[in-house]
Motif scaffolding. Structure first.
Motif, PDB file in Angstrom:
ATOM      1  N   ALA A 169      19.329   4.666   1.188  1.00 36.36           N
ATOM      2  CA  ALA A 169      18.415   4.889   0.125  1.00 36.36           C
ATOM      3  C   ALA A 169      18.133   6.731   0.593  1.00 36.36           C
ATOM      4  O   ALA A 169      17.412   7.752   0.107  1.00 36.36           O
ATOM      5  N   THR A 170      17.025   5.691   1.911  1.00 36.23           N
ATOM      6  CA  THR A 170      16.329   7.090   2.783  1.00 36.23           C
ATOM      7  C   THR A 170      17.504   8.699   3.212  1.00 36.23           C
ATOM      8  O   THR A 170      17.153   9.362   2.716  1.00 36.23           O
ATOM      9  N   GLU A 171      18.548   8.194   3.478  1.00 34.06           N
ATOM     10  CA  GLU A 171      19.148   9.405   3.319  1.00 34.06           C
ATOM     11  C   GLU A 171      20.317   9.887   2.116  1.00 34.06           C
ATOM     12  O   GLU A 171      20.245  11.391   2.085  1.00 34.06           O
ATOM     13  N   ALA A 172      19.826   8.991   1.020  1.00 38.00           N
ATOM     14  CA  ALA A 172      20.507  10.130  -0.174  1.00 38.00           C
ATOM     15  C   ALA A 172      19.048  10.668  -0.423  1.00 38.00           C
ATOM     16  O   ALA A 172      18.612  11.447  -1.620  1.00 38.00           O
ATOM     17  N   GLY A 173      18.174  10.885  -0.231  1.00 39.98           N
ATOM     18  CA  GLY A 173      16.490  11.276  -0.539  1.00 39.98           C
ATOM     19  C   GLY A 173      15.335  10.566  -1.443  1.00 39.98           C
ATOM     20  O   GLY A 173      14.601  10.555  -1.851  1.00 39.98           O
ATOM     21  N   LEU A 174      16.121   9.669  -0.869  1.00 37.43           N
ATOM     22  CA  LEU A 174      14.350   8.101  -1.462  1.00 37.43           C
ATOM     23  C   LEU A 174      13.222   8.612  -1.226  1.00 37.43           C
ATOM     24  O   LEU A 174      13.012   8.579  -0.045  1.00 37.43           O
ATOM     25  N   PRO A 175      12.076   9.024  -1.394  1.00 36.48           N
ATOM     26  CA  PRO A 175      10.800   9.446  -1.617  1.00 36.48           C
ATOM     27  C   PRO A 175      10.306   8.429  -0.263  1.00 36.48           C
ATOM     28  O   PRO A 175      11.031   7.216  -0.623  1.00 36.48           O
ATOM     29  N   PRO A 176       9.602   8.805   1.012  1.00 36.64           N
ATOM     30  CA  PRO A 176       9.563   7.525   0.818  1.00 36.64           C
ATOM     31  C   PRO A 176       7.902   6.781   1.065  1.00 36.64           C
ATOM     32  O   PRO A 176       7.386   7.279  -0.346  1.00 36.64           O
TER      33      PRO A 176
ATOM     34  N   ALA B 185       0.662  -1.317  -0.438  1.00 37.44           N
ATOM     35  CA  ALA B 185       0.063   0.054   0.012  1.00 37.44           C
ATOM     36  C   ALA B 185       1.235   0.919   0.184  1.00 37.44           C
ATOM     37  O   ALA B 185       0.195   2.213  -0.451  1.00 37.44           O
ATOM     38  N   ALA B 186       1.982   1.003   1.044  1.00 37.84           N
ATOM     39  CA  ALA B 186       2.356   2.163   0.570  1.00 37.84           C
ATOM     40  C   ALA B 186       3.277   2.243  -1.074  1.00 37.84           C
ATOM     41  O   ALA B 186       3.839   4.176  -1.681  1.00 37.84           O
ATOM     42  N   ALA B 187       3.622   1.664  -0.384  1.00 37.55           N
ATOM     43  CA  ALA B 187       4.055   2.127  -2.547  1.00 37.55           C
ATOM     44  C   ALA B 187       3.226   2.494  -3.585  1.00 37.55           C
ATOM     45  O   ALA B 187       3.684   2.680  -4.189  1.00 37.55           O
ATOM     46  N   ARG B 188       2.026   2.145  -3.304  1.00 34.41           N
ATOM     47  CA  ARG B 188       1.100   2.083  -4.069  1.00 34.41           C
ATOM     48  C   ARG B 188       0.860   3.513  -4.302  1.00 34.41           C
ATOM     49  O   ARG B 188       0.586   4.588  -5.182  1.00 34.41           O
ATOM     50  N   ARG B 189       0.868   4.143  -2.945  1.00 36.41           N
ATOM     51  CA  ARG B 189       0.729   5.563  -2.984  1.00 36.41           C
ATOM     52  C   ARG B 189       2.096   6.158  -3.107  1.00 36.41           C
ATOM     53  O   ARG B 189       1.530   7.779  -3.529  1.00 36.41           O
ATOM     54  N   ALA B 190       3.112   5.938  -3.024  1.00 39.64           N
ATOM     55  CA  ALA B 190       4.638   7.116  -3.275  1.00 39.64           C
ATOM     56  C   ALA B 190       4.332   6.519  -5.327  1.00 39.64           C
ATOM     57  O   ALA B 190       5.048   7.695  -5.627  1.00 39.64           O
TER      58      ALA B 190
END
Length: 488
Positions: free
Chosen positions: A198-205, A58-63
């Motif tokens: 990846a998160t620290e590099a700025g990949l969106p949630p 669901a998180a992937a679908r929203r993003a």
């Protein structure tokens, strides 16, 4: 020591929980992960259940919509930072990967992390320039679009989690998919750390989600999920069959890279020194490499010279602690896998095979197994027909070109083949007749990311790499416009 949320591995702090929508969350019973190097407790990982998988998908679908809307340039800028962050954290990733799956640290530092970063950077760059030539028809002009397909489930094997994880993550993200990654349960920590990078590099949630757990539960929930649009899996043919049946209910497209039992062919006009050196390299990663040429097929006119030279080269390989400089062969991944490899060798010896070298567990104990070459094997024998996935090669001889082609194609697999000859015409003839997704001629393990990669027969379904990755991770759309149909 693990604090329930993080653990410390060789001085590197690593998250233990799932990564969903940019947050670390629990969910599922914890199970212990131990290092194949010394049996030490690395940390506890949650065995994700269906609810966890639902949340990640669901998180992937929203993003997905916003990530797709960034386009190749917008996504590429973020993925460039991600690739650089992998290089910046190379030492940490190598420390974790070695403890996690027993990979030789020096090899990972030399090749592994650089290749992992390249897996991301290459596909980000390719997406920026990807286009298909216009197709002019008799009535309409056709243009081809590569539209992001949606949510991709990426299931990564334990033998090279960082490299094979980025091999899937890089093109999927560059194509505009949001992804849910399931790391291997025996070696989950390098990909768990990669998610933090990846998160620290700025990949969106939500664009990159990680769900831990065993295949029978977490993996099964993921591949059967109706909101998953693509499934990329590397692993065994048996598991692939189960995934295919689950995916069939939703008609989810699949890409499978499966096992190998690849031939390693040496003709009598080959550069013998190069062929021997390359044959000894088939023991890399303790033989836990699907592409390895585990079936040595040597022309009978040079068999004695080749055998003597290979015995000498193999005797110089250092079996030991993969954290120590100079080690060539580390431990097998897990006691369960060690027993599997040992069982193959024991049965082969009982059936009449002879050990040219090795043939037994290492004196180091634990999950180390001696590099082993077995002769006196029959083409129909289990050791020739089935993937061992350990430091075990077989050696057979042949007389003619036709004979070696029959031997090379004489299994159910078709992943790769390696061929040594000084005759260019012969190389082309033999390569054309061998059933394999990749044929290396006078070289081995050359993986250009622009080239297609995959297997035939039981070794896989589909191709990834280069534009073939975008053919899979995208919905390829044709737009046909009737000529002179617009007035302005």
């Amino acid at each position: 020591m693990s604090d329930g949320r993080r653990t410390t591995i060789d001085g590197v702090s690593v998250p233990c929980d799932h990564l969903i929508d940019g947050e670390r969350v629990g969910g599922g019973e914890l199970y212990a992960v131990r290092s194949p190097v010394d049996g030490s407790h690395l940390g506890d990982i949650p065995d994700g259940n269906a609810a966890v998988v639902d949340s990640a998908v669901a998180a992937a679908r929203r993003a997905f919509p916003e990530w797709a809307a960034l386009g190749p340039d917008g996504r590429g800028d973020i993925l460039d930072r991600f690739a650089q962050a992998i290089l910046d954290r190379a030492q940490d990733l190598v420390m974790v990967d070695t403890a996690d799956n027993g990979s030789v640290r020096a090899a990972m530092l030399h090749v592994g992390t650089g290749r992992s970063a390249h897996n991301v950077k290459f596909f980000a760059d390719l997406a920026r320039t990807l286009e298909h030539p216009p197709i002019e028809g008799p009535v309409a002009d056709n243009s081809v679009r590569y539209d992001p397909s949606g949510v991709a489930a990426l299931i990564v094997p334990w033998n090279a989690p960082l490299m094979l994880g980025t091999w899937k993550i890089g093109p999927a993200l560059a194509a505009g998919c949001a992804v849910v990654v399931k790391p291997p349960e025996w070696a989950p920590f390098s990909l768990s750390l990669l998610g933090e990078i990846a998160t620290e590099a700025g990949l969106p949630p939500g664009v990159l989600n990680i769900v831990h757990g065993v295949g029978e539960r977490t993996g099964a929930a993921l591949v059967s999920h109706p909101d998953v649009d693509r499934i990329s899996f590397t692993g065994s043919p048996d598991t692939a069959r189960a995934i295919a049946m689950a995916a069939a209910r939703n008609l989810t497209p699949l890409s499978f890279e499966l096992g190998g039992k690849s031939p390693f062919i040496v003709f009598d006009d080959a550069d013998l020194e190069l062929a021997v050196r390359t044959a000894a390299a088939q023991f890399m990663n303790a033989g836990q490499v699907c592409l390895a040429g585990t079936r040595l097929l040597v022309q009978d006119t040079i068999a004695d010279r080749f055998t003597d030279a290979l015995r000498d080269a193999t005797s110089k390989l250092v079996v030991g602690d993969p954290r120590v400089e100079g080690t060539n062969i580390g431990p097998l991944i897990h006691p369960e896998h060690f027993e599997r490899v040992a069982g193959f060798v024991e049965r082969a010896l009982a059936s009449g095979a002879k050990p040219l070298v090795g043939g037994k567990p290492s004196a180091l104990g634990g999950s180390w197994f001696e590099p082993t070459i077995l002769t006196g094997v029959e083409q129909s024998s289990e050791i020739v027909q089935q993937e061992v996935f350990g430091p075990v090669l077989t050696l057979q001889t042949f007389s003619t070109e036709d004979e070696v082609i029959e031997l090379a194609n004489g299994t159910e697999y078709g992943l790769a083949a390696t061929l040594f000859t000084g005759d260019e015409a012969r190389a082309e003839r033999v390569a054309a007749q061998i059933v394999a997704g990749t044929v290396w001629i006078n070289c081995f393990y050359v993986r250009d990311l622009a080239a297609p990669f995959g297997g035939s027969r039981r070794s896989g379904v589909g191709r990834e790499g280069g534009i073939w990755s975008f053919d899979f991770f995208c919905d390829v759309k044709n737009v046909a416009v009737r000529r002179s149909s617009f007035t302005s």
